[in-house]
Design a protein around this motif. Sequence first.
Motif, PDB file in Angstrom:
ATOM      1  N   LYS A 100       0.868  -1.135  -0.104  1.00 51.18           N
ATOM      2  CA  LYS A 100      -0.015   0.057  -0.114  1.00 51.18           C
ATOM      3  C   LYS A 100       0.719   1.178  -0.049  1.00 51.18           C
ATOM      4  CE  LYS A 100      -3.916  -2.056   2.335  1.00 51.18           C
ATOM      5  NZ  LYS A 100      -5.289  -1.806   3.461  1.00 51.18           N
ATOM      6  N   ASP A 101       2.352   1.143   0.130  1.00 56.01           N
ATOM      7  CA  ASP A 101       3.086   2.189   0.052  1.00 56.01           C
ATOM      8  C   ASP A 101       3.336   2.709  -1.409  1.00 56.01           C
ATOM      9  OD1 ASP A 101       4.811   0.553  -0.710  1.00 56.01           O
ATOM     10  OD2 ASP A 101       6.168   0.588   0.842  1.00 56.01           O
ATOM     11  N   GLY A 102       2.793   2.036  -2.147  1.00 54.99           N
ATOM     12  CA  GLY A 102       2.859   2.285  -3.810  1.00 54.99           C
ATOM     13  C   GLY A 102       4.351   1.969  -4.234  1.00 54.99           C
ATOM     14  N   LYS A 103       5.124   1.226  -3.623  1.00 57.64           N
ATOM     15  CA  LYS A 103       6.591   1.054  -4.068  1.00 57.64           C
ATOM     16  C   LYS A 103       6.806  -0.490  -4.164  1.00 57.64           C
ATOM     17  CE  LYS A 103       7.958   5.580  -2.102  1.00 57.64           C
ATOM     18  NZ  LYS A 103       8.683   6.344  -1.337  1.00 57.64           N
ATOM     19  N   PRO A 104       6.398  -1.073  -5.220  1.00 56.75           N
ATOM     20  CA  PRO A 104       6.479  -2.697  -5.384  1.00 56.75           C
ATOM     21  C   PRO A 104       8.048  -2.850  -5.161  1.00 56.75           C
ATOM     22  CG  PRO A 104       5.722  -1.866  -7.489  1.00 56.75           C
ATOM     23  CD  PRO A 104       5.482  -0.790  -6.384  1.00 56.75           C
ATOM     24  N   MET A 105       8.685  -4.007  -4.518  1.00 57.72           N
ATOM     25  CA  MET A 105       9.895  -4.285  -4.523  1.00 57.72           C
ATOM     26  C   MET A 105      10.304  -5.546  -5.181  1.00 57.72           C
ATOM     27  SD  MET A 105      11.015  -2.909  -0.630  1.00 57.72           S
ATOM     28  CE  MET A 105      10.977  -1.300   0.028  1.00 57.72           C
ATOM     29  N   GLY A 107      -0.440   5.610  -6.177  1.00 58.37           N
ATOM     30  CA  GLY A 107      -1.146   4.980  -5.157  1.00 58.37           C
ATOM     31  C   GLY A 107      -1.101   3.765  -4.478  1.00 58.37           C
ATOM     32  N   ALA A 108      -1.561   2.980  -3.755  1.00 57.96           N
ATOM     33  CA  ALA A 108      -1.635   1.885  -3.159  1.00 57.96           C
ATOM     34  C   ALA A 108      -1.354   0.953  -4.410  1.00 57.96           C
ATOM     35  CB  ALA A 108      -2.488   1.355  -2.245  1.00 57.96           C
ATOM     36  N   ALA A 138      11.610 -13.838 -15.007  1.00 53.08           N
ATOM     37  CA  ALA A 138      12.087 -12.762 -14.397  1.00 53.08           C
ATOM     38  C   ALA A 138      12.626 -11.492 -15.120  1.00 53.08           C
ATOM     39  CB  ALA A 138      12.821 -13.028 -13.110  1.00 53.08           C
ATOM     40  N   THR A 139      12.343 -11.349 -16.338  1.00 54.27           N
ATOM     41  CA  THR A 139      12.788 -10.126 -17.222  1.00 54.27           C
ATOM     42  C   THR A 139      11.719  -9.037 -17.039  1.00 54.27           C
ATOM     43  OG1 THR A 139      11.941 -11.050 -19.254  1.00 54.27           O
ATOM     44  CG2 THR A 139      14.028 -11.610 -18.817  1.00 54.27           C
ATOM     45  N   LYS A 140      10.488  -9.227 -16.848  1.00 51.52           N
ATOM     46  CA  LYS A 140       9.230  -8.434 -16.602  1.00 51.52           C
ATOM     47  C   LYS A 140       8.629  -8.313 -15.406  1.00 51.52           C
ATOM     48  CE  LYS A 140       8.670  -7.756 -21.739  1.00 51.52           C
ATOM     49  NZ  LYS A 140       7.755  -7.947 -22.812  1.00 51.52           N
ATOM     50  N   ALA A 141       8.150  -7.387 -14.952  1.00 51.57           N
ATOM     51  CA  ALA A 141       7.186  -7.096 -13.804  1.00 51.57           C
ATOM     52  C   ALA A 141       5.815  -6.635 -14.262  1.00 51.57           C
ATOM     53  CB  ALA A 141       7.855  -6.534 -12.612  1.00 51.57           C
ATOM     54  N   ALA A 142       4.619  -6.735 -13.559  1.00 47.89           N
ATOM     55  CA  ALA A 142       3.692  -6.038 -13.885  1.00 47.89           C
ATOM     56  C   ALA A 142       2.833  -5.741 -12.423  1.00 47.89           C
ATOM     57  CB  ALA A 142       2.832  -6.780 -14.634  1.00 47.89           C
ATOM     58  N   THR A 143       2.499  -4.758 -12.402  1.00 45.91           N
ATOM     59  CA  THR A 143       1.841  -3.997 -11.160  1.00 45.91           C
ATOM     60  C   THR A 143       0.433  -3.601 -11.271  1.00 45.91           C
ATOM     61  OG1 THR A 143       3.072  -2.071 -11.403  1.00 45.91           O
ATOM     62  CG2 THR A 143       4.011  -3.808  -9.890  1.00 45.91           C
ATOM     63  N   ALA A 144      -0.424  -3.875 -10.453  1.00 45.03           N
ATOM     64  CA  ALA A 144      -1.765  -3.226 -10.332  1.00 45.03           C
ATOM     65  C   ALA A 144      -1.962  -2.081  -9.450  1.00 45.03           C
ATOM     66  CB  ALA A 144      -2.761  -4.231 -10.163  1.00 45.03           C
ATOM     67  N   ALA A 145      -2.684  -1.170  -9.566  1.00 44.93           N
ATOM     68  CA  ALA A 145      -2.564  -0.335  -8.512  1.00 44.93           C
ATOM     69  C   ALA A 145      -3.972   0.708  -8.459  1.00 44.93           C
ATOM     70  CB  ALA A 145      -1.535   0.975  -8.684  1.00 44.93           C
ATOM     71  N   ALA A 146      -3.960   1.568  -7.024  1.00 45.07           N
ATOM     72  CA  ALA A 146      -5.220   2.616  -6.892  1.00 45.07           C
ATOM     73  C   ALA A 146      -5.213   3.684  -7.755  1.00 45.07           C
ATOM     74  CB  ALA A 146      -5.296   2.440  -5.428  1.00 45.07           C
ATOM     75  N   ASP A 147      -4.129   3.967  -8.452  1.00 45.98           N
ATOM     76  CA  ASP A 147      -3.971   4.944  -9.263  1.00 45.98           C
ATOM     77  C   ASP A 147      -4.637   4.931 -10.736  1.00 45.98           C
ATOM     78  OD1 ASP A 147      -2.030   3.621 -10.595  1.00 45.98           O
ATOM     79  OD2 ASP A 147      -0.390   4.953 -10.121  1.00 45.98           O
ATOM     80  N   PHE A 148      -5.443   4.034 -10.810  1.00 35.88           N
ATOM     81  CA  PHE A 148      -6.161   3.564 -12.063  1.00 35.88           C
ATOM     82  C   PHE A 148      -5.415   3.075 -13.183  1.00 35.88           C
ATOM     83  CE2 PHE A 148     -10.400   6.190 -11.228  1.00 35.88           C
ATOM     84  CZ  PHE A 148     -10.512   5.680  -9.914  1.00 35.88           C
ATOM     85  N   THR A 149      -4.152   2.598 -12.886  1.00 35.00           N
ATOM     86  CA  THR A 149      -3.225   2.108 -14.015  1.00 35.00           C
ATOM     87  C   THR A 149      -2.651   0.696 -13.335  1.00 35.00           C
ATOM     88  OG1 THR A 149      -1.183   2.852 -13.132  1.00 35.00           O
ATOM     89  CG2 THR A 149      -2.541   4.259 -14.056  1.00 35.00           C
ATOM     90  N   ALA A 150      -2.367  -0.087 -14.636  1.00 35.18           N
ATOM     91  CA  ALA A 150      -1.537  -1.219 -14.587  1.00 35.18           C
ATOM     92  C   ALA A 150      -0.252  -0.712 -15.400  1.00 35.18           C
ATOM     93  CB  ALA A 150      -1.926  -2.429 -15.014  1.00 35.18           C
TER      94      ALA A 150
END
Length: 352
Positions: free
Chosen positions: A37-42, A60-61, A71-83
């Motif tokens: 929820k800190d908005g910073k995936p690690m 956002g979160a 492990a060459t690509k990562a994807a994230t889903a967030a509360a800022d209305f973006t992936a």
Amino acid sequence: MAMRQTPLTCSGHTRPVVDLAFSGVTPYGYFLISACKDGKPMLRQGDTGDWIGTFLGHKGAVWGATLNTDATKAATAAADFTAKVWDAVSGDELITLAHKHIVKSVDFTQDSNYLLTGGQDKLLRIYDLSKPEAEPDVVSGHTSGIKKALWSSDDKQILSADDKTVRLWDRTTMTEVKSLNVAMSVSSMEYVPEGQILVITYGKTIAFHSAETLEQIKSFEAPATINSASLHPAKECLVAGGEDFKLYKYDYNTGEELESYKGHFGPIHCVRFSPDGELYASGSEDGTLRLWQTTVGKTYGLWKCVVPEEENAEAAKARTTLPGTAEEEIVAEEIASENSDTVYSSTPEVKA
């Protein structure tokens, strides 16, 4: 004397950790990504928890995170209305995919060419990552926000869960094949390709279903509300965590509880086995990830098993009779894990 779990604690996040995922095994080992929820995936080395980098860019979160197989690509889903799609080697943001509401789930196809997303707007979207500016294919039919969406059956089908319904979709026709209603809100979902098993948690229930038919295989009841569960790659055991801060380990075949221990200082939101099955990771409301050994006492990663030599057995036995010696101290001494208490507390500076 029972050996004691000595987890590796991975610090760095400043808010609850709500999702985590492992990559497959690569020539460089395997990797772990965490959503917070800190908005910073690690990104971390999977077997040690060592911090590699932080993906900076969300406003956002972050509710969901995943890695592709190598492990060459990562994807994230967030509360800022973006992936977002990231280069997992350099840490660079590659693509931002705008949505109309909070995004909760992301999943790559096996070839990493397509990304499946789901979220609060009740729609599944399939993006062709070679044409990110093109409109995605949209699958509608959920009646509430989507919590998890996963590719299955060699990417020919999609499994998705909203509040109390799990649905199976055909990718080619974009139509629903079958749906499954459960009694309480679905808290997590894991797809196990070997054997086509779907692991679902809701309330205190950990249920196993066929990923092809949604027919139930078996289910277990836990003593507390469960937020997440994961099945061991060899299907010998499963782990689960939830609202009582505890981690539970069960025999998959018999349902017998093998272990339970307080795992965190807050509810556990996510648990996953590593691809080799040697450890599992948990993420919690307390802002940490912890890595746990599947076989306690085995030398693996940062854990080192110290076995007393036979001639020292008598001395070890004598030690146990010393007055005022806590059994816990003796256990810790006999299975001392090198670096096991290391806390990765150096705050990550920028990105990978």
